[in-house]
Design an enzyme around this catalytic site. Structure first.
Site, PDB file in Angstrom:
ATOM      1  CG  ASP A 134     -10.295   4.076   5.414  1.00 53.47           C
ATOM      2  OD1 ASP A 134      -9.425   3.379   5.986  1.00 53.47           O
ATOM      3  OD2 ASP A 134     -10.117   5.275   5.126  1.00 53.47           O
ATOM      4  CE  LYS A 146      -3.167   3.110   1.677  1.00 54.24           C
ATOM      5  NZ  LYS A 146      -3.701   3.055   3.033  1.00 54.24           N
TER       6      LYS A 146
HETATM    7  N1  ARG Z   1      -8.288   7.430   5.253  1.00 55.31           N
HETATM    8  C1  ARG Z   1      -8.921   8.378   4.381  1.00 55.31           C
HETATM    9  C2  ARG Z   1      -8.188   9.697   4.412  1.00 55.31           C
HETATM   10  O1  ARG Z   1      -7.781  10.100   5.481  1.00 55.31           O
HETATM   11  C3  ARG Z   1     -10.341   8.556   4.769  1.00 55.31           C
HETATM   12  C4  ARG Z   1     -11.164   9.345   3.825  1.00 55.31           C
HETATM   13  C5  ARG Z   1     -12.557   9.361   4.293  1.00 55.31           C
HETATM   14  N2  ARG Z   1     -13.433  10.232   3.587  1.00 55.31           N
HETATM   15  C6  ARG Z   1     -14.167   9.861   2.570  1.00 55.31           C
HETATM   16  N3  ARG Z   1     -15.007  10.721   2.079  1.00 55.31           N
HETATM   17  N4  ARG Z   1     -14.083   8.693   2.073  1.00 55.31           N
HETATM   18  O2  ARG Z   1      -8.029  10.326   3.434  1.00 55.31           O
END
Ligand code: ARG
Length: 407
Positions: free
Chosen positions: A323, A190
């Site tokens: 996530d 990753k």
């Molecule tokens: N881990 C990701 C980041 O910090 C989360 C993004 C979450 N937001 C979303 N709209 N998917 O960028």
């Protein structure tokens, strides 16, 4: 797994053939040891001797689900500066609890896209050894990232000299980092191609690794037989990652038509965490998410959902990636209804979390559908998810590798 040598007959209202989209009703699935022996219409006379019959009437059988983006060793209520208090051993213990929650939610396979201290690899191996129960974990180890980027830790001032383990700058340094992760057990790579929402001081839309560095990472990983996932919100970073040959792009918030076309040409998978925004904006502040991150989320969430609709319409290869870890583990299934709300059919959302994910991981000869000869990862939900996708939030039966994990 022959220790568990056991034959099961699962009788349900129906089973979904995720490849054809057809419903088999009523359905009987026979499992012997850790393999699926047969999937078909019920035939009570044909039950193998000594089999344990499990009655799942009123329910639909599906293959075990895949979540292609989780952080099992992270907790949703510990964000921002609170995370500085968490050591890698502490995170590994958290991961034990979260692995079980994930499995109970019907997710029998995950990709863990980044963990400090190789805690995800320790967790994966403890699950394989049978010390704790959890999904099949495909683990990345520390995520690669540029100095000061989304995959670095930027919370402290320079006097503290804190750099995340995956930080590497330059083509040879990133190749060395890929080799190091492989040495310590990673089964995929990753990296962070752009800024992000939850990192301090990064511009969410701005590219971070250069094209040259991304190409070096992917070339090295592919050479060694590993797939690569790139975190990318911004348009340029998405394009560079696809051009570099990544297997999946995560988030994909500010995608444009050219990037969609590139992904289609290359067969790149999109893994879009479109439930996440609801948790971040609803609960994030209490959990310690920084005000600047909440501001960034307000600019990303709605756009990402519009991008999801566009990508689905265009026919990009889509997988299910939540996530989780940013939001609570076990709530992974909440994303299904959002995937349908923002453009997928119920079947497409289920395919994203089964056969498509298995293909991304190159595990589709073993997993991802209910077919004779495949590994016995099977779940059941109440009613028919092709009619009401929200039933995916409540998985009532889980079998992994021929073992009943939840009933
Ligand atoms: N881990 C990701 C980041 O910090 C989360 C993004 C979450 N937001 C979303 N709209 N998917 O960028």
């Amino acid at each position: 797994s022959s220790v568990y040598a056991q034959t099961y007959v699962l009788n349900a209202d129906s089973a979904i053939d995720v490849v054809s989209g057809k419903l088999i009703s009523p359905a009987t699935v026979v499992v012997e040891d850790n393999k699926i022996i047969s999937v078909g219409k019920s035939n009570r006379k044909a039950y193998p001797k000594g089999a344990e019959v499990i009655d799942l009437s009123g329910h639909t059988l599906l293959p075990g689900l895949f979540d292609m983006h989780v952080h099992l060793t992270s907790d949703a209520h510990v964000h921002g500066y609170k995370r500085l208090q968490r050591t890698a051993p502490r995170a590994a213990i958290t991961g034990v609890r979260n692995a079980k929650r994930t499995l109970d939610a019907g997710f029998t396979s995950v990709r863990n896209l980044g963990a400090a201290g190789y805690a995800d690899i320790a967790l994966r191996d403890a699950i394989i050894d049978g010390d704790v129960s959890g999904p099949r974990v495909n683990a990345a180890g520390p995520s690669l990232g540029i100095t000061g980027g989304h995959c670095d830790n930027n919370l402290l001032t320079h006097e503290h000299k804190v750099f995340s383990e995956g930080v590497a700058d330059g083509p040879w340094a990133v190749r060395q980092k890929v080799r190091e992760n492989i040495k310590y057990g990673a089964n995929l790579i990753k990296f962070c191609a752009t800024g992000g929402v939850l990192s301090k001081g990064t511009k969410v839309g701005a590219q971070q690794y250069s094209q040259e560095e991304m190409t070096a990472i992917v070339t090295e990983a592919h050479l060694r037989g590993l797939t690569v996932a790139a975190h990318a919100h911004g348009t340029d970073g998405i394009k560079s990652a696809i051009k570099a040959g990544v297997n999946s792009v995560e988030h994909v918030s500010f995608v444009d038509d050219e990037a969609i076309q590139l992904a289609k040409d290359k067969g790149t998978y999109f893994s879009m965490d479109i439930y996440n925004t609801e948790y971040i904006l609803g609960e994030g502040e209490k959990a310690g998410i920084l005000p600047e991150s909440l501001d960034k989320e307000r600019k990303v969430g709605a756009t990402q959902r519009a991008s999801f609709t566009k990508a689905v319409k265009a026919g990009v290869n889509m997988v299910f990636g939540s996530d989780a870890g940013v939001y609570p583990h076990g709530d992974n299934g909440k994303q299904f209804s959002r995937m349908v709300k923002f453009g997928m059919t119920e079947l497409q959302a289920i395919q994203a979390a089964t056969i498509n994910s298995a293909m991304l991981l190159k595990q589709n000869t073993q997993l991802g559908s209910l077919e004779a000869g495949k590994l016995a990862d099977i779940i059941a939900v109440k009613g028919n998810p092709l009619k009401d996708i929200s039933v995916m939030e409540n998985v009532i039966f889980v079998m992994k590798d021929g073992r009943v994990e939840k009933q």
